[in-house]
Design a protein around this motif. Sequence first.
Motif, PDB file in Angstrom:
ATOM      1  N   LEU A  60      -0.561  22.011  47.522  1.00 45.82           N
ATOM      2  CA  LEU A  60      -2.024  21.990  47.567  1.00 45.82           C
ATOM      3  C   LEU A  60      -2.616  23.198  46.833  1.00 45.82           C
ATOM      4  N   GLN A  61      -1.948  24.324  46.914  1.00 47.29           N
ATOM      5  CA  GLN A  61      -2.427  25.519  46.219  1.00 47.29           C
ATOM      6  C   GLN A  61      -2.385  25.357  44.701  1.00 47.29           C
ATOM      7  N   GLU A  62      -1.533  24.477  44.220  1.00 50.42           N
ATOM      8  CA  GLU A  62      -1.387  24.243  42.782  1.00 50.42           C
ATOM      9  C   GLU A  62      -2.096  22.977  42.322  1.00 50.42           C
ATOM     10  N   LEU A  63      -2.908  22.402  43.168  1.00 52.97           N
ATOM     11  CA  LEU A  63      -3.506  21.092  42.905  1.00 52.97           C
ATOM     12  C   LEU A  63      -4.147  20.970  41.531  1.00 52.97           C
ATOM     13  N   ASP A  64      -4.875  21.964  41.105  1.00 53.16           N
ATOM     14  CA  ASP A  64      -5.589  21.869  39.843  1.00 53.16           C
ATOM     15  C   ASP A  64      -4.693  22.076  38.618  1.00 53.16           C
ATOM     16  N   ARG A  65      -3.425  22.428  38.832  1.00 53.73           N
ATOM     17  CA  ARG A  65      -2.504  22.650  37.716  1.00 53.73           C
ATOM     18  C   ARG A  65      -1.356  21.650  37.673  1.00 53.73           C
ATOM     19  N   LEU A  66      -1.364  20.654  38.544  1.00 54.99           N
ATOM     20  CA  LEU A  66      -0.240  19.729  38.630  1.00 54.99           C
ATOM     21  C   LEU A  66      -0.336  18.608  37.609  1.00 54.99           C
ATOM     22  N   PRO A  67       0.827  18.133  37.124  1.00 54.38           N
ATOM     23  CA  PRO A  67       0.804  16.968  36.239  1.00 54.38           C
ATOM     24  C   PRO A  67       0.385  15.738  37.034  1.00 54.38           C
ATOM     25  N   ILE A  68      -0.295  14.835  36.370  1.00 55.22           N
ATOM     26  CA  ILE A  68      -0.738  13.617  37.035  1.00 55.22           C
ATOM     27  C   ILE A  68       0.127  12.457  36.595  1.00 55.22           C
ATOM     28  N   SER A  69       0.109  11.419  37.368  1.00 54.11           N
ATOM     29  CA  SER A  69       0.852  10.213  37.043  1.00 54.11           C
ATOM     30  C   SER A  69       0.047   9.395  36.047  1.00 54.11           C
ATOM     31  N   SER A  70       0.715   8.742  35.152  1.00 58.57           N
ATOM     32  CA  SER A  70       0.017   7.874  34.210  1.00 58.57           C
ATOM     33  C   SER A  70      -0.361   6.549  34.857  1.00 58.57           C
ATOM     34  N   GLU A  71       0.099   6.314  36.088  1.00 57.12           N
ATOM     35  CA  GLU A  71      -0.167   5.058  36.774  1.00 57.12           C
ATOM     36  C   GLU A  71      -1.580   4.970  37.323  1.00 57.12           C
ATOM     37  N   LYS A  72      -2.217   6.106  37.604  1.00 57.19           N
ATOM     38  CA  LYS A  72      -3.519   6.112  38.267  1.00 57.19           C
ATOM     39  C   LYS A  72      -4.465   7.059  37.556  1.00 57.19           C
ATOM     40  N   GLU A  74      -6.896  10.310  37.235  1.00 55.97           N
ATOM     41  CA  GLU A  74      -6.620  11.691  37.626  1.00 55.97           C
ATOM     42  C   GLU A  74      -7.044  11.983  39.053  1.00 55.97           C
ATOM     43  N   VAL A  75      -8.197  11.464  39.461  1.00 59.14           N
ATOM     44  CA  VAL A  75      -8.700  11.747  40.806  1.00 59.14           C
ATOM     45  C   VAL A  75      -7.777  11.169  41.870  1.00 59.14           C
ATOM     46  N   SER A  76      -7.439   9.893  41.775  1.00 56.24           N
ATOM     47  CA  SER A  76      -6.605   9.279  42.811  1.00 56.24           C
ATOM     48  C   SER A  76      -5.167   9.762  42.749  1.00 56.24           C
ATOM     49  N   ALA A  77      -4.722  10.174  41.568  1.00 55.31           N
ATOM     50  CA  ALA A  77      -3.339  10.641  41.432  1.00 55.31           C
ATOM     51  C   ALA A  77      -3.124  11.978  42.130  1.00 55.31           C
ATOM     52  N   ARG A  78      -4.192  12.722  42.368  1.00 51.31           N
ATOM     53  CA  ARG A  78      -4.071  14.031  43.008  1.00 51.31           C
ATOM     54  C   ARG A  78      -4.745  14.080  44.372  1.00 51.31           C
ATOM     55  N   ASP A  79      -4.931  12.971  44.993  1.00 55.55           N
ATOM     56  CA  ASP A  79      -5.596  12.920  46.294  1.00 55.55           C
ATOM     57  C   ASP A  79      -4.654  13.437  47.377  1.00 55.55           C
ATOM     58  N   PRO A  80      -4.981  14.563  48.007  1.00 54.14           N
ATOM     59  CA  PRO A  80      -4.094  15.106  49.035  1.00 54.14           C
ATOM     60  C   PRO A  80      -4.269  14.460  50.411  1.00 54.14           C
ATOM     61  N   SER A  81      -5.247  13.580  50.586  1.00 56.01           N
ATOM     62  CA  SER A  81      -5.506  13.036  51.925  1.00 56.01           C
ATOM     63  C   SER A  81      -4.322  12.271  52.520  1.00 56.01           C
ATOM     64  N   PRO A  82      -3.552  11.471  51.762  1.00 56.24           N
ATOM     65  CA  PRO A  82      -2.395  10.819  52.398  1.00 56.24           C
ATOM     66  C   PRO A  82      -1.361  11.815  52.925  1.00 56.24           C
ATOM     67  N   LEU A  83      -1.176  12.895  52.206  1.00 54.04           N
ATOM     68  CA  LEU A  83      -0.228  13.921  52.638  1.00 54.04           C
ATOM     69  C   LEU A  83      -0.736  14.626  53.893  1.00 54.04           C
ATOM     70  N   ASP A 109     -11.375  21.774  45.367  1.00 54.71           N
ATOM     71  CA  ASP A 109     -11.247  20.326  45.596  1.00 54.71           C
ATOM     72  C   ASP A 109     -10.252  20.019  46.716  1.00 54.71           C
ATOM     73  N   ALA A 110      -9.135  20.730  46.734  1.00 57.79           N
ATOM     74  CA  ALA A 110      -8.132  20.514  47.784  1.00 57.79           C
ATOM     75  C   ALA A 110      -8.701  20.892  49.146  1.00 57.79           C
ATOM     76  N   ALA A 111      -9.425  21.995  49.201  1.00 57.93           N
ATOM     77  CA  ALA A 111     -10.012  22.434  50.469  1.00 57.93           C
ATOM     78  C   ALA A 111     -11.039  21.433  50.978  1.00 57.93           C
ATOM     79  N   LYS A 112     -11.895  20.922  50.090  1.00 61.35           N
ATOM     80  CA  LYS A 112     -12.914  19.940  50.493  1.00 61.35           C
ATOM     81  C   LYS A 112     -12.269  18.674  51.034  1.00 61.35           C
ATOM     82  N   ILE A 113     -11.276  18.171  50.319  1.00 57.46           N
ATOM     83  CA  ILE A 113     -10.620  16.938  50.752  1.00 57.46           C
ATOM     84  C   ILE A 113      -9.852  17.170  52.044  1.00 57.46           C
ATOM     85  N   ALA A 114      -9.225  18.320  52.173  1.00 58.25           N
ATOM     86  CA  ALA A 114      -8.499  18.635  53.410  1.00 58.25           C
ATOM     87  C   ALA A 114      -9.446  18.655  54.602  1.00 58.25           C
ATOM     88  N   LEU A 115     -10.597  19.274  54.430  1.00 57.08           N
ATOM     89  CA  LEU A 115     -11.576  19.314  55.523  1.00 57.08           C
ATOM     90  C   LEU A 115     -12.106  17.933  55.856  1.00 57.08           C
TER      91      LEU A 115
END
Length: 124
Positions: A60-72, A74-83, A109-115
């Motif tokens: 979560l701390q690296e959320l804004d620097r992570l590679p995204i999946s080409s399947e989805k 960018e927004v849904s590919a990095r959604d931390p809510s399921p985790l 973004d990670a903090a907002k979604i986590a909350l």
Amino acid sequence: MIPQRQSALEAIAEIGGPEATKLLVTHAGPKEYWPVRVTSLAALSASDLKLATAMSVEMLQELDRLPISSEKSEVSARDPSPLINALLQRKGGPEELAAALANKKLPPDAAKIALRTLDASGRQ
């Protein structure tokens, strides 16, 4: 993520043991795309909540620097809510997550979604 891969990771977690943990940790590592990492960490949380939570917070701390999946997108590919939901559902998960997040800084973004996820779960 491909449903078969998700099912395979969840089955590995159910088998358990050191080799299963090692495999899930590998699939939760930085070389994998977000959806694979999320599924691996959620599965790992069933057998090693402390490790899964610590790795989740690092991710979560690296959320804004992570590679995204080409399947989805960018927004849904990095959604931390399921985790976050997976961690909150485990016995002791909310406490473990709170302890792991203590004195840690998350990207906005990670903090907002986590909350939002925490609020939606009904937990305090």
